[in-house]
Design an enzyme around this catalytic site. Structure first.
Site, mmCIF file in Angstrom:
data_model
loop_
_atom_site.group_PDB
_atom_site.id
_atom_site.type_symbol
_atom_site.label_atom_id
_atom_site.label_comp_id
_atom_site.label_asym_id
_atom_site.label_seq_id
_atom_site.Cartn_x
_atom_site.Cartn_y
_atom_site.Cartn_z
ATOM 1 N N LYS A 56 0.715 -1.231 -0.038
ATOM 2 C CA LYS A 56 0.004 -0.054 -0.078
ATOM 3 C C LYS A 56 0.943 1.284 0.047
ATOM 4 O O LYS A 56 0.583 2.370 -0.572
ATOM 5 C CB LYS A 56 -0.738 -0.021 1.278
ATOM 6 N N GLN A 79 -4.569 -1.709 9.888
ATOM 7 C CA GLN A 79 -4.476 -2.935 9.017
ATOM 8 C C GLN A 79 -5.011 -4.042 9.825
ATOM 9 O O GLN A 79 -4.464 -4.127 11.154
ATOM 10 C CB GLN A 79 -2.980 -3.090 8.740
ATOM 11 N N ASP A 101 -11.102 2.686 4.349
ATOM 12 C CA ASP A 101 -11.484 1.221 4.355
ATOM 13 C C ASP A 101 -13.077 0.909 4.264
ATOM 14 O O ASP A 101 -13.450 -0.265 3.649
ATOM 15 C CB ASP A 101 -10.931 0.611 5.477
#
Ligand code: NDP
Length: 292
Positions: A53, A97, A120
């Site tokens: 990412k 994460q 997200d």
């Protein structure tokens, strides 16, 4: 029949090309999109995802802040980082994460991320909008990547029977909602670990989206000839023939390619699209921040 490849890498490249233009337009007005990625602990796979990412951010000209915290970090510390990032002007997206260490309440912590920075798409406000059929909020990256890839390949969904295998908050359930939403218009069945006759359900489907986390679960005789199969699964399988002792496998057996009309590969299918959608959500968050 040999399935055509639903090539996530190629589709992600096109998404990145569009994003490059949007990022350039933002930079012209003095804004650089900025994503913060927080990782807690030493899970090797998570570190691989986070690095990928961060690298994609660098390639596109998105600023990234990479915060690594010890496995033993307490919840309060992580909470304070999130709350302070919510306040930070010029920071447009925050990603924590998954998975967090077991002593942390992952849902409660990600709920703290301000919805406008929730790249997200897991905040109840963003998921709630999706349930209402409003697709203008931050949408979860993996299901959104699946939809984008299907549209990129011009695969018709309207009126088709779709089976989504898995009902998780991050993949299965939002994928089902997106497939059933107005505009996509598929007729969706959601299957999970308690579903009976799963093979028979799949065999009736025009589209199968597999997100269960079970290597090679979807077998060739589960799939109707000509069906479209999207493999979200990423599973590590022991393999002594490889130097590293393991290989990556999807949730779909590779021989499904002999039956399906389209199949997404693992790796190189949904994975690159997930990252591309994360980048798009970050750019969108930066664009919306100007209008706010
Ligand atoms: P979860 O473990 O959160 O959810 C798995 C779902 O599959 C659950 O709903 C579970 O049912 C269902 N399930 C498990 N076993 C069976 C079974 N035998 N039959 C039917 N349903 C079953 O996983 P995620 O949704 O987070 O991820 C799914 C897969 O996708 C994983 O392999 C993950 O690594 C991968 N993934 C890939 C991404 C990418 O970018 N390519 C991104 C995110 C995930 P129940 O609810 O009843 O427990």
């Amino acid at each position: 029949m040999t399935a055509q490849r639903l090539d996530g890498r190629a589709c992600a490249k096109e998404v990145e090309a569009e994003l490059t233009q949007r990022i350039a337009a933002l930079k012209e007005v003095g804004i650089t999109p900025h994503l913060a990625v927080i990782i807690v602990g030493n899970d090797p796979a998570s570190h691989v995802y986070v690095n990928s990412k961060v690298k994609t951010c660098e390639r596109l000209g998105i600023k990234s802040t990479h915060l690594e915290l010890e496995e033993s970090t307490d919840e309060e510390t992580l909470r304070n980082h999130i709350l302070s990032m919510n306040q930070q002007e010029g920071l447009h997206g925050i990603l924590v994460q998954s998975p967090l260490p077991s002593h942390m309440d992952e849902d409660a912590l990600t709920d703290l991320i301000h919805p406008s920075k929730d790249v997200d798409g897991f905040h109840p406000e963003n998921l709630g909008r999706l349930v209402q059929g409003r697709l203008d909020g931050m949408l979860p990256c993996t299901p959104r990547g699946v939809m984008r890839m299907l549209s990129w390949a011009n695969i018709p969904l309207k009126g088709k029977r779709a089976v989504v295998l898995g009902r998780s908050r991050i993949v299965g359930m939002p994928a089902a909602l997106l497939m059933a939403a107005r505009g996509a218009d598929a007729t969706v069945t959601v299957a999970h670990s308690k579903t009976e006759s799963i093979k028979e359900l799949c065999a009736q489907a025009d589209v199968i989206i597999a997100a269960v986390g079970k290597a090679d679960m979807v077998q060739p005789d589960w799939v109707k000839p000509g069906a479209v199969v999207v493999d979200v699964g990423i599973n590590r399988v022991d393999d002594d023939s490889r130097e590293r002792g393991w290989r990556l496998a999807g949730d779909v057996h590779p021989e499904v390619a002999e039956v399906a009309s389209w199949l997404s590969p693992v790796p190189g299918g949904v994975g690159p699209m997930t990252i591309a959608m994360l980048m798009e959500n970050t750019v969108r968050a930066a664009e919306l921040a100007i209008q706010a």
